[in-house]
Design an enzyme around this catalytic site. Structure first.
Site, short mmCIF file in Angstrom:
data_model
loop_
_atom_site.label_atom_id
_atom_site.label_comp_id
_atom_site.label_asym_id
_atom_site.label_seq_id
_atom_site.Cartn_x
_atom_site.Cartn_y
_atom_site.Cartn_z
N GLU A 33 0.83 -1.21 0.00
CA GLU A 33 0.00 0.00 0.00
C GLU A 33 0.87 1.26 0.00
OE1 GLU A 33 -3.86 -0.68 2.62
OE2 GLU A 33 -2.11 -1.62 3.53
N LEU A 79 18.15 5.33 -1.83
CA LEU A 79 18.29 4.85 -3.20
C LEU A 79 16.98 5.00 -3.95
CD1 LEU A 79 20.21 1.50 -2.53
CD2 LEU A 79 21.18 3.75 -3.03
N LYS A 102 18.53 -6.19 0.38
CA LYS A 102 18.15 -4.92 0.99
C LYS A 102 17.55 -5.28 2.35
CE LYS A 102 15.62 -0.59 0.11
NZ LYS A 102 14.85 -0.53 1.35
N ARG A 123 21.38 6.40 11.22
CA ARG A 123 21.24 7.14 9.97
C ARG A 123 20.50 8.46 10.17
NH1 ARG A 123 17.25 5.88 5.04
NH2 ARG A 123 18.40 6.84 3.33
N GLU A 157 23.54 -2.58 8.34
CA GLU A 157 22.17 -2.62 8.82
C GLU A 157 22.09 -3.41 10.13
OE1 GLU A 157 18.24 -1.28 7.32
OE2 GLU A 157 20.37 -0.83 6.99
N CYS A 380 -13.31 -17.42 24.18
CA CYS A 380 -12.08 -17.98 23.62
C CYS A 380 -12.40 -19.28 22.89
CB CYS A 380 -11.07 -18.24 24.74
SG CYS A 380 -9.60 -19.13 24.18
N CYS A 402 -7.77 -13.57 25.52
CA CYS A 402 -8.49 -14.49 26.39
C CYS A 402 -8.23 -14.08 27.84
CB CYS A 402 -8.02 -15.92 26.15
SG CYS A 402 -8.71 -17.13 27.30
#
Length: 680
Positions: A33, A79, A102, A123, A157, A380, A402
């Site tokens: 999205e 990037l 990535k 960063r 990372e 439950c 629950c």
């Protein structure tokens, strides 16, 4: 609504979602999205020739970790991205390129001077980050010293593996949406020991400043020679469309232990890469992010199943089967009540669009037509106790819980850890299978797993099972009755007691003695003197062992198993001073853990990944093009088969092919059911 208003609405939605995502507050929308809205905003900006203030197309996503701010020596720009192989081919311009993961974590910039670590900075917004050097010792992969004596700056990372993420949630009882959220939240902590137990791994992905090296591949080799494990990377020397497509298709996210959200493509010629211009917040030749084009399919909701696990009851969409990424998909997690409301989930017949995000996780991304309403259960599904909707103070997320503190479903994650390979290693019983057994009332405690033979006929009648599957499960259960002490202790899911803690405790006491000492311990810090334990872990272990319910459960389990304990000190020196990495299947040893145990018994060490410190990579497929083999070849590390290992290092003490452990001291166990012929 004019285009300017549309753009502002898109900017507000995208920035709100980014703020939550980059700062550990959960996801307000899927990557699918977000990318779609981002592309829509970019098209509107191109049509109008206008970029409004705060547009995410013109700025770097920012973490807001509190602390001392530090300006980056070299800006950490983002990037440009694409989902088209043709775009990658055009960008590459026929020049050799490297492809790497990535990784989906937090970028940290690490600096060394004179061979010593001088600073670690987040960063931030790409130009100014937060100095977190004080946490460096708690983050794996950041050495305090390196051989190179010049000024060195490396970006990498900070990530948490899926396995460590699940393990942390189980041991801590805390609630995080995903590994990235946990990593982000962890770097805000001040307690170094607390950060360390999150198992954050820093993986370098580029060399920013160092002695003049004009090849990106050579730069990664340089990083490896400093004792660091770099991100997996692969060279495409001739980046034609066909070669790039083949190379990109060879990267399977399911094979990466860490979260990824695509691939990164960079030029091998770093001098050429530096000639690019700055457009917005992108350096045009610094690299290109490739994101998989998620294949979407339309389908129809059959029902919403409420799945009980750990502390929540989560909605799962069950829909008419669709083909996605070469597999049949018929269910996808809806996460929580808030996500159901955001999507507009209704009842049977609701029209859905689903994807496999990053080719792995089935997700509902859109509701085309809502039919009926979502039915939130008042009881439950497992124990029939009342449910309650809980609203998170931090994010406002609504989840269903629950109210029964002893609900068997709340033990599912612990049961899954119990049967895992790192636990008692019961092959063939997945978490999904355990959930069915729990819902059927067959399994409530660990010992119940060893009594599944009482339900073998019912099991064979379950959908997707049959007599052969049921027999295989019973055989696996029976095989697991002989268990190593360290694996059993880890399998109990005692808070703060991961594999390393279990190993340290058992190095000090035999299993039976350890249990007795904990139950009779006069103070919570009784085991604190053991190296690597300390008062907090000692107290957690003793508190668990003094609990009457836990002890009753443990003694019931001990009636079902035989325990063997490996010798805690080396029995030989054939592997002394050597570090091995093991990958692939083994044949001489019962499993890779058995091979690891032998190496450690001979004074050696076994690491999880190939680095400059590795002595040998053991792989029966020595010609494989796997990531570990490629890394070993790049670093000049010998790749040997298991046969060669036995010849060179185990000749004087051949492996025990039966998989029996040294110094076996079995605990009395009940007579077990033997599987002779058919169970039916």
């Amino acid at each position: 609504m004019d285009k300017t208003q549309q753009m502002q609405q898109l900017i507000d939605r995208l920035n709100q979602a980014s703020e939550a995502y980059y700062n550990g507050q959960g996801e307000l929308m899927t990557d699918y999205e977000w990318d779609a809205l981002f592309d829509q905003l970019k098209r509107l900006e191109e049509e109008t020739g206008t970029v409004l203030p705060d547009s995410p197309t013109a700025k770097v996503s920012e973490d807001h970790i509190a602390g001392q701010k530090e300006e980056h020596e070299f800006p950490a720009l983002s990037l440009a991205k694409t989902k088209q192989v043709a775009d990658v081919e055009k960008w590459a311009e026929g020049r050799p390129v490297w492809i790497s993961w990535k990784l989906d974590g937090l970028t940290l910039v690490v600096t060394y001077d004179g061979g010593r670590l001088t600073k670690v900075v987040t960063r931030g917004n790409g130009r100014i980050g937060t100095n977190i050097t004080h946490l460096a010792k708690a983050i794996s992969g950041i050495p305090q010293t390196i051989p190179e004596q010049s000024h060195v700056v490396i970006r990498g990372e900070a990530v948490i593996s899926y396995a460590d993420f699940d393990r942390f949630l189980l041991e801590s009882g805390e609630d995080y949406a995903n590994p990235r959220n946990l990593a982000s939240g962890s770097l805000t902590l001040k307690d170094i020991d607390e950060v360390r137990r999150r198992n954050i791994q820093w993986i370098p992905f580029t060399l920013v400043a160092a002695p003049s090296i004009l090849s990106w591949g050579s730069r990664m080799d340089f990083i490896a020679r400093q004792g660091m494990t770099t991100v997996a990377h692969r060279l495409v020397e001739h980046p034609t469309y066909e070669n790039l497509e083949q190379a990109i298709d060879s990267w399977n996210p399911e094979q990466c232990p860490y979260p990824v959200d695509g691939l990164v493509v960079v030029y091998d010629d770093t001098a050429y890469a530096a000639t690019g211009s700055i457009t917005g917040h992108h350096a045009t030749r610094a690299g290109l992010a490739f994101k998989w084009r998620d294949e979407a399919a339309e389908t129809e909701l059959i029902e919403v199943e409420w799945s009980c696990a750990a502390s929540t009851i989560s909605p799962v969409a069950i829909f008419r089967p669709v083909e996605l990424e070469g597999t049949t998909v018929k269910r996808a997690s809806l996460c929580n009540i808030s996500e159901c409301k955001r999507l507009g989930i209704g009842g049977k017949g609701t029209r859905l669009q689903v994807i496999k995000a990053n080719k792995i996780i089935p997700k509902v991304i859109k509701v085309d037509q809502t039919v009926g309403t979502l039915d939130i259960p008042a009881q439950c599904p497992v124990c029939q106790h009342p449910t309650e909707v809980v609203v998170s103070e931090a994010s406002g997320t609504r989840t269903l819980h629950c109210t029964n503190p002893t609900c068997p479903a709340k033990q599912l994650k612990k049961l899954a850890r119990f049967v895992s390979k790192e636990g008692v290693n019961i092959d063939g019983i997945s978490e999904q299978t355990l959930a069915r057994f729990v819902n059927l009332g067959w399994v409530q405690q660990y010992a119940d797993i060893f009594r599944l033979h009482e339900h073998v006929h019912e099991m064979a009648a379950l959908e997707g099972f049959g007599q052969k599957s049921a027999a295989n499960i019973i055989a696996s259960v029976d095989h697991a009755r002989e268990v190593d002490a360290q694996q059993l202790l880890y399998a109990l899911s005692i808070p703060l007691c991961g594999r390393d803690v279990c190993k340290r405790l058992l190095s000090a006491y035999p299993f039976d003695e350890l249990i007795r000492q904990a139950a009779d311990a006069p103070a919570p810090d009784f085991f604190a003197h053991i190296d690597g334990i300390g008062p907090e872990k000692s107290a957690s272990f003793i508190t668990w062992m003094k609990d009457e319910d836990n002890l009753a459960m443990l003694h019931r389990l001990l009636d079902e198993v035989s325990i063997s304990q490996q010798q805690s000190s080396p029995t030989g020196n054939s592997c002394e001073g050597l570090t091995f990495v093991i990958t692939g299947d083994v044949h001489h040893y019962s499993n890779r853990n058995a091979l690891k145990a032998y190496i450690e018994s001979q004074g050696g060490r076994v690491a999880g990944s190939v680095s400059g410190a590795t002595s040998f990579l053991i792989n029966n497929d020595v010609t494989s093009t796997s990531g570990k083999n490629q890394k070993a070849q790049q670093l000049g590390i010998p790749i040997i088969s298991e046969d060669e290992f036995v010849t060179r290092f185990a000749a004087s003490s051949p492996p025990n092919s039966s998989g029996e452990k040294a110094d076996s001291s079995p605990t009395p166990a009940k007579q077990r059911t033997e599987i002779e012929g058919s169970l039916f």
